[in-house]
Design a protein around this motif. Structure first.
Motif, PDB file in Angstrom:
ATOM      1  N   ASN A 197       0.803  -1.213   0.000  1.00  0.00           N
ATOM      2  CA  ASN A 197       0.000   0.000   0.000  1.00  0.00           C
ATOM      3  C   ASN A 197       0.846   1.278   0.000  1.00  0.00           C
ATOM      4  O   ASN A 197       0.319   2.366  -0.251  1.00  0.00           O
ATOM      5  CB  ASN A 197      -0.964   0.019   1.188  1.00  0.00           C
ATOM      6  CG  ASN A 197      -2.122  -0.930   0.984  1.00  0.00           C
ATOM      7  OD1 ASN A 197      -2.451  -1.290  -0.142  1.00  0.00           O
ATOM      8  ND2 ASN A 197      -2.736  -1.350   2.073  1.00  0.00           N
ATOM      9  N   ASN A 198       2.131   1.169   0.250  1.00  0.00           N
ATOM     10  CA  ASN A 198       3.019   2.332   0.255  1.00  0.00           C
ATOM     11  C   ASN A 198       3.230   2.796  -1.188  1.00  0.00           C
ATOM     12  O   ASN A 198       3.743   2.043  -2.025  1.00  0.00           O
ATOM     13  CB  ASN A 198       4.345   1.961   0.909  1.00  0.00           C
ATOM     14  CG  ASN A 198       5.288   3.141   1.048  1.00  0.00           C
ATOM     15  OD1 ASN A 198       5.305   4.055   0.231  1.00  0.00           O
ATOM     16  ND2 ASN A 198       6.088   3.113   2.092  1.00  0.00           N
ATOM     17  N   SER A 199       2.873   4.037  -1.473  1.00  0.00           N
ATOM     18  CA  SER A 199       2.968   4.541  -2.849  1.00  0.00           C
ATOM     19  C   SER A 199       4.403   4.568  -3.370  1.00  0.00           C
ATOM     20  O   SER A 199       4.625   4.579  -4.580  1.00  0.00           O
ATOM     21  CB  SER A 199       2.341   5.933  -2.948  1.00  0.00           C
ATOM     22  OG  SER A 199       3.043   6.840  -2.109  1.00  0.00           O
ATOM     23  N   ASN A 231       4.554   0.762  -4.890  1.00  0.00           N
ATOM     24  CA  ASN A 231       3.574   0.070  -5.729  1.00  0.00           C
ATOM     25  C   ASN A 231       3.392   0.619  -7.147  1.00  0.00           C
ATOM     26  O   ASN A 231       2.484   0.202  -7.856  1.00  0.00           O
ATOM     27  CB  ASN A 231       2.221  -0.027  -5.015  1.00  0.00           C
ATOM     28  CG  ASN A 231       1.579   1.317  -4.771  1.00  0.00           C
ATOM     29  OD1 ASN A 231       1.786   2.264  -5.503  1.00  0.00           O
ATOM     30  ND2 ASN A 231       0.789   1.382  -3.706  1.00  0.00           N
ATOM     31  N   LYS A 232       4.274   1.508  -7.576  1.00  0.00           N
ATOM     32  CA  LYS A 232       4.110   2.104  -8.906  1.00  0.00           C
ATOM     33  C   LYS A 232       4.042   1.054 -10.012  1.00  0.00           C
ATOM     34  O   LYS A 232       3.274   1.188 -10.957  1.00  0.00           O
ATOM     35  CB  LYS A 232       5.252   3.079  -9.189  1.00  0.00           C
ATOM     36  CG  LYS A 232       5.119   3.772 -10.522  1.00  0.00           C
ATOM     37  CD  LYS A 232       6.205   4.807 -10.723  1.00  0.00           C
ATOM     38  CE  LYS A 232       6.017   5.504 -12.063  1.00  0.00           C
ATOM     39  NZ  LYS A 232       7.065   6.484 -12.323  1.00  0.00           N
TER      40      LYS A 232
END
Length: 171
Positions: free
Chosen positions: A21-23, A26-27
């Motif tokens: 969930n950490n942006s 997760n790109k």
């Protein structure tokens, strides 16, 4: 720093959800974000005993810091698809993913007796490509408009490594 990999366990679910969930992580991942604990628990129960996949946790000095594994393990054709997701931002760029990848490839070739490990990565994911090439994967081709990610067609490279190449080189 001692790097190891171990089989993914139920206790790892909260960390996996946090990492995915950490942006910053997760790109290039293909999950339904946000990942939820309940859905991940169901995924774990459904997949924990499968023999056609190996899901593992990367540990640095005994502390979980990411996930790595093999999908679509095909014993007939002796191949599997590799994946990795480094979770702890502070450990990126410190060789953890490189060492964990080598450990996973050793497992694939020496324990599972596979002949080939392959992966797919977005054309724009240059940092991951550096990692893959560092551990011996070879870019084999470009698959144009291979998948839809975030509403757009994405070009992906396919990389592969064969047992004879991995075992004959020092990466």
């Amino acid at each position: 720093m001692k790097i190891s990999i171990r089989k993914f366990e139920g206790k790892d679910i909260p960390k996996k959800v946090e990492w995915i969930n950490n942006s910053e992580n997760n790109k290039y991942l293909h999950y339904d974000i946000p990942l939820k604990i309940e859905k991940t628990e169901k995924w774990f129960e459904k997949n924990k005993d499968r023999t056609d996949r190996f899901d593992a946790v990367i540990e640095a000095d005994g502390v979980p810091c990411g996930t790595i594994g093999l999908l679509s393990i095909d014993q007939k054709n002796k191949k599997a698809e590799y994946y990795i997701a480094m979770g702890e931002i502070s450990l990126k760029g410190k060789g953890v993913s490189t060492n964990a990848s080598k450990l996973l490839l050793e497992y694939a070739f020496n324990v599972l007796k596979l002949n080939r490990v392959y992966l797919f990565t977005e054309k724009e994911n240059l940092i991951a490509q550096k990692l893959f090439e560092k551990v011996g994967f070879i870019r084999e081709g470009l698959i144009r408009e291979d998948i839809i990610s975030r509403g757009k067609y994405v070009d992906r490279y396919i990389y592969g490594i064969c047992k004879k190449d991995f075992l004959s080189e020092e990466y």
